[in-house]
Scaffold this motif. Structure first.
Motif, PDB file in Angstrom:
ATOM      1  N   GLY A  76       0.818  -1.210   0.000  1.00  0.00           N
ATOM      2  CA  GLY A  76       0.000   0.000   0.000  1.00  0.00           C
ATOM      3  C   GLY A  76       0.849   1.255   0.000  1.00  0.00           C
ATOM      4  N   ARG A  77       1.887   1.251   0.806  1.00  0.00           N
ATOM      5  CA  ARG A  77       2.810   2.399   0.848  1.00  0.00           C
ATOM      6  C   ARG A  77       3.526   2.577  -0.488  1.00  0.00           C
ATOM      7  NH1 ARG A  77       3.019   0.447   6.225  1.00  0.00           N
ATOM      8  NH2 ARG A  77       2.655   2.103   7.759  1.00  0.00           N
ATOM      9  N   ALA A  78       3.864   1.456  -1.136  1.00  0.00           N
ATOM     10  CA  ALA A  78       4.533   1.527  -2.438  1.00  0.00           C
ATOM     11  C   ALA A  78       3.629   2.179  -3.483  1.00  0.00           C
ATOM     12  CB  ALA A  78       4.945   0.127  -2.898  1.00  0.00           C
ATOM     13  N   SER A  83       4.472   5.564  -5.507  1.00  0.00           N
ATOM     14  CA  SER A  83       4.406   5.571  -6.961  1.00  0.00           C
ATOM     15  C   SER A  83       3.533   6.713  -7.474  1.00  0.00           C
ATOM     16  CB  SER A  83       3.873   4.225  -7.469  1.00  0.00           C
ATOM     17  OG  SER A  83       3.723   4.221  -8.870  1.00  0.00           O
ATOM     18  N   ARG A  84       2.422   6.946  -6.805  1.00  0.00           N
ATOM     19  CA  ARG A  84       1.503   7.995  -7.234  1.00  0.00           C
ATOM     20  C   ARG A  84       2.039   9.393  -6.938  1.00  0.00           C
ATOM     21  NH1 ARG A  84      -4.382   5.434  -5.411  1.00  0.00           N
ATOM     22  NH2 ARG A  84      -4.258   3.591  -6.775  1.00  0.00           N
ATOM     23  N   ARG A  85       2.988   9.478  -6.009  1.00  0.00           N
ATOM     24  CA  ARG A  85       3.582  10.781  -5.688  1.00  0.00           C
ATOM     25  C   ARG A  85       4.805  11.090  -6.549  1.00  0.00           C
ATOM     26  NH1 ARG A  85       2.754   9.303  -0.100  1.00  0.00           N
ATOM     27  NH2 ARG A  85       4.982   8.795   0.059  1.00  0.00           N
ATOM     28  N   GLY A  86       5.082  10.251  -7.523  1.00  0.00           N
ATOM     29  CA  GLY A  86       6.212  10.529  -8.392  1.00  0.00           C
ATOM     30  C   GLY A  86       7.224   9.418  -8.469  1.00  0.00           C
ATOM     31  N   GLY A  87       6.984   8.334  -7.766  1.00  0.00           N
ATOM     32  CA  GLY A  87       7.873   7.193  -7.866  1.00  0.00           C
ATOM     33  C   GLY A  87       8.843   7.059  -6.711  1.00  0.00           C
ATOM     34  N   ASP A  88       9.430   5.885  -6.610  1.00  0.00           N
ATOM     35  CA  ASP A  88      10.386   5.581  -5.553  1.00  0.00           C
ATOM     36  C   ASP A  88      11.686   6.343  -5.790  1.00  0.00           C
ATOM     37  OD1 ASP A  88      12.176   4.451  -3.764  1.00  0.00           O
ATOM     38  OD2 ASP A  88      11.362   2.427  -4.009  1.00  0.00           O
ATOM     39  N   PRO A  89      12.137   7.138  -4.825  1.00  0.00           N
ATOM     40  CA  PRO A  89      13.398   7.885  -4.995  1.00  0.00           C
ATOM     41  C   PRO A  89      14.589   6.982  -5.305  1.00  0.00           C
ATOM     42  CG  PRO A  89      12.189   8.698  -3.087  1.00  0.00           C
ATOM     43  CD  PRO A  89      11.492   7.449  -3.546  1.00  0.00           C
ATOM     44  N   SER A  90      14.577   5.769  -4.767  1.00  0.00           N
ATOM     45  CA  SER A  90      15.694   4.861  -5.022  1.00  0.00           C
ATOM     46  C   SER A  90      15.740   4.447  -6.495  1.00  0.00           C
ATOM     47  CB  SER A  90      15.593   3.624  -4.132  1.00  0.00           C
ATOM     48  OG  SER A  90      14.434   2.866  -4.431  1.00  0.00           O
ATOM     49  N   LEU A 137      18.739  -4.187 -15.045  1.00  0.00           N
ATOM     50  CA  LEU A 137      18.412  -3.051 -14.175  1.00  0.00           C
ATOM     51  C   LEU A 137      17.660  -1.982 -14.948  1.00  0.00           C
ATOM     52  CD1 LEU A 137      21.685  -2.708 -12.052  1.00  0.00           C
ATOM     53  CD2 LEU A 137      19.422  -3.433 -11.261  1.00  0.00           C
ATOM     54  N   ARG A 138      17.972  -1.815 -16.216  1.00  0.00           N
ATOM     55  CA  ARG A 138      17.257  -0.835 -17.023  1.00  0.00           C
ATOM     56  C   ARG A 138      15.790  -1.243 -17.202  1.00  0.00           C
ATOM     57  NH1 ARG A 138      20.735   2.830 -19.161  1.00  0.00           N
ATOM     58  NH2 ARG A 138      22.958   2.229 -19.115  1.00  0.00           N
ATOM     59  N   GLU A 139      15.563  -2.552 -17.322  1.00  0.00           N
ATOM     60  CA  GLU A 139      14.180  -3.026 -17.427  1.00  0.00           C
ATOM     61  C   GLU A 139      13.421  -2.798 -16.120  1.00  0.00           C
ATOM     62  OE1 GLU A 139      13.323  -6.775 -19.141  1.00  0.00           O
ATOM     63  OE2 GLU A 139      15.008  -6.700 -20.549  1.00  0.00           O
ATOM     64  N   VAL A 140      14.127  -2.928 -14.996  1.00  0.00           N
ATOM     65  CA  VAL A 140      13.506  -2.649 -13.700  1.00  0.00           C
ATOM     66  C   VAL A 140      13.053  -1.196 -13.632  1.00  0.00           C
ATOM     67  CG1 VAL A 140      13.977  -2.399 -11.232  1.00  0.00           C
ATOM     68  CG2 VAL A 140      14.712  -4.463 -12.435  1.00  0.00           C
ATOM     69  N   VAL A 141      13.893  -0.281 -14.079  1.00  0.00           N
ATOM     70  CA  VAL A 141      13.553   1.133 -14.061  1.00  0.00           C
ATOM     71  C   VAL A 141      12.337   1.405 -14.947  1.00  0.00           C
ATOM     72  CG1 VAL A 141      14.334   3.452 -14.717  1.00  0.00           C
ATOM     73  CG2 VAL A 141      15.882   1.891 -13.516  1.00  0.00           C
ATOM     74  N   VAL A 142      12.312   0.790 -16.120  1.00  0.00           N
ATOM     75  CA  VAL A 142      11.175   0.974 -17.032  1.00  0.00           C
ATOM     76  C   VAL A 142       9.893   0.440 -16.410  1.00  0.00           C
ATOM     77  CG1 VAL A 142      10.189   0.272 -19.246  1.00  0.00           C
ATOM     78  CG2 VAL A 142      12.590   0.953 -19.120  1.00  0.00           C
ATOM     79  N   ALA A 143       9.974  -0.750 -15.810  1.00  0.00           N
ATOM     80  CA  ALA A 143       8.779  -1.345 -15.176  1.00  0.00           C
ATOM     81  C   ALA A 143       8.259  -0.458 -14.060  1.00  0.00           C
ATOM     82  CB  ALA A 143       9.110  -2.733 -14.646  1.00  0.00           C
ATOM     83  N   ALA A 144       9.176   0.102 -13.263  1.00  0.00           N
ATOM     84  CA  ALA A 144       8.768   0.978 -12.165  1.00  0.00           C
ATOM     85  C   ALA A 144       8.085   2.233 -12.689  1.00  0.00           C
ATOM     86  CB  ALA A 144       9.975   1.344 -11.316  1.00  0.00           C
ATOM     87  N   SER A 145       8.589   2.763 -13.790  1.00  0.00           N
ATOM     88  CA  SER A 145       7.999   3.976 -14.360  1.00  0.00           C
ATOM     89  C   SER A 145       6.620   3.720 -14.944  1.00  0.00           C
ATOM     90  CB  SER A 145       8.918   4.537 -15.453  1.00  0.00           C
ATOM     91  OG  SER A 145       8.974   3.665 -16.577  1.00  0.00           O
ATOM     92  N   GLN A 146       6.302   2.463 -15.221  1.00  0.00           N
ATOM     93  CA  GLN A 146       5.000   2.092 -15.781  1.00  0.00           C
ATOM     94  C   GLN A 146       4.006   1.653 -14.721  1.00  0.00           C
ATOM     95  OE1 GLN A 146       6.163  -0.880 -18.654  1.00  0.00           O
ATOM     96  NE2 GLN A 146       6.686   0.638 -20.219  1.00  0.00           N
ATOM     97  N   GLY A 147       4.350   1.907 -13.463  1.00  0.00           N
ATOM     98  CA  GLY A 147       3.418   1.616 -12.384  1.00  0.00           C
ATOM     99  C   GLY A 147       3.413   0.187 -11.906  1.00  0.00           C
ATOM    100  N   ALA A 148       4.546  -0.495 -11.996  1.00  0.00           N
ATOM    101  CA  ALA A 148       4.594  -1.892 -11.562  1.00  0.00           C
ATOM    102  C   ALA A 148       4.260  -2.039 -10.087  1.00  0.00           C
ATOM    103  CB  ALA A 148       5.983  -2.479 -11.840  1.00  0.00           C
ATOM    104  N   ASP A 149       4.557  -1.009  -9.274  1.00  0.00           N
ATOM    105  CA  ASP A 149       4.281  -1.092  -7.840  1.00  0.00           C
ATOM    106  C   ASP A 149       2.790  -1.192  -7.544  1.00  0.00           C
ATOM    107  OD1 ASP A 149       6.873  -1.135  -6.974  1.00  0.00           O
ATOM    108  OD2 ASP A 149       7.031   1.030  -6.744  1.00  0.00           O
ATOM    109  N   GLU A 150       1.955  -0.761  -8.485  1.00  0.00           N
ATOM    110  CA  GLU A 150       0.516  -0.819  -8.282  1.00  0.00           C
ATOM    111  C   GLU A 150       0.035  -2.268  -8.145  1.00  0.00           C
ATOM    112  OE1 GLU A 150      -1.857   1.643  -8.182  1.00  0.00           O
ATOM    113  OE2 GLU A 150      -0.516   3.369  -8.430  1.00  0.00           O
ATOM    114  N   ASP A 151       0.774  -3.212  -8.710  1.00  0.00           N
ATOM    115  CA  ASP A 151       0.324  -4.603  -8.703  1.00  0.00           C
ATOM    116  C   ASP A 151       1.341  -5.537  -8.048  1.00  0.00           C
ATOM    117  OD1 ASP A 151      -1.769  -6.377  -9.396  1.00  0.00           O
ATOM    118  OD2 ASP A 151      -0.571  -7.175 -11.044  1.00  0.00           O
ATOM    119  N   ARG A 152       2.229  -4.990  -7.235  1.00  0.00           N
ATOM    120  CA  ARG A 152       3.274  -5.824  -6.643  1.00  0.00           C
ATOM    121  C   ARG A 152       2.718  -6.828  -5.641  1.00  0.00           C
ATOM    122  NH1 ARG A 152       6.956  -2.166  -2.648  1.00  0.00           N
ATOM    123  NH2 ARG A 152       7.261  -4.135  -1.548  1.00  0.00           N
ATOM    124  N   LEU A 153       1.570  -6.526  -5.022  1.00  0.00           N
ATOM    125  CA  LEU A 153       1.027  -7.424  -4.006  1.00  0.00           C
ATOM    126  C   LEU A 153       0.686  -8.789  -4.585  1.00  0.00           C
ATOM    127  CD1 LEU A 153       0.135  -7.833  -1.077  1.00  0.00           C
ATOM    128  CD2 LEU A 153      -2.108  -6.952  -1.714  1.00  0.00           C
TER     129      LEU A 153
END
Length: 233
Positions: free
Chosen positions: A165-167, A171-178, A197-213
């Motif tokens: 939930g925190r993730a 994500s909605r506030r602009g993404g994980d600073p890390s 690692l570049r694919e990880v960054v792309v996935a994060a930018s596409q909202g992957a955290d929304e469905d991490r659970l």
């Protein structure tokens, strides 16, 4: 979920004092919550709520311990209100019950929003907050886990859902600073370096955290299933 201090609600009411003439107003915990939920987190103060209720700010001290306690009160009210919406089926597999519980918990954390730092553990709320927790524990024990194993599994599931939930909020506030720091580092090396690692960054930018659970629960449940298999083999 974490938190150390919470203003203890009182069942009875106490009269507040108005700043003018006339009879003092009576206020309740519910009135305080109702008034407080009308403010954005950054504007939520004892004085602001007191002004809405027409009482002196000290009148609120009977129910909340200053501004921090006020924010905790509102955070817990939002969280509890959302979690009460869940209806666990009377019959069901332990995996389905755990998934429903975790998803509802994740969604409730998201609804708390900017007040998440003031959120208390589920057991800090009312007795009705304990019902879904009891149900998940019972399902785990009925599935074959010991009470200690069920407790550990529940804590793992609860922490995972709250973290998810925190993730989502981050994500909605602009993404994980890390992730942003990782992207900046990758920009300083050749494009062909560190493709994963570049694919990880792309996935994060596409909202992957929304469905991490969903992924995390799949891993947790698979591990718990293996525990059950080992216990019966």
């Amino acid at each position: 979920m974490s938190g150390e201090k919470f203003g203890v609600p009182r069942a009875n009411e106490r009269s507040g004092q108005t700043r003018g003439r006339g009879r003092p107003h009576k206020i309740s915990r519910e009135q305080i919550i109702g008034a407080a939920r009308g403010f954005a987190p950054e504007a939520l103060t004892m004085q602001a709520v007191a002004d809405v209720l027409g009482v002196d700010p000290t009148s609120l001290n009977y129910y909340v311990d200053g501004r921090e306690g006020l924010r905790e009160l509102v955070a817990m009210d939002v969280f509890e209100s959302e979690l009460r919406r869940i209806t666990l089926p009377a019959e069901g597999d332990w995996r389905d019950i755990a998934t429903l519980f975790a998803t509802a918990l994740r969604d409730a954390v998201v609804m708390v929003g900017a007040l998440v730092p003031y959120l208390q553990p589920p057991h800090a709320g009312g007795w009705d907050m304990l019902a879904p927790v009891e149900r998940v524990l019972q399902e785990l024990v009925d599935a074959g886990f010991s009470i200690e194993e069920a407790r550990g599994a529940l804590m793992f599931i609860t922490d995972t859902a709250a973290s998810a939930g925190r993730a989502v909020l981050i994500s909605r506030r602009g993404g994980d600073p890390s992730v942003a720091e990782l992207a900046a580092t990758l920009n300083r090396v050749p494009d062909t370096d560190f493709p994963m690692l570049r694919e990880v960054v792309v996935a994060a930018s596409q909202g992957a955290d929304e469905d991490r659970l969903r992924f995390e629960l799949t891993v947790i449940i698979a591990g718990l299933q293996q525990m059950l298999i080992a216990k019966t083999s």
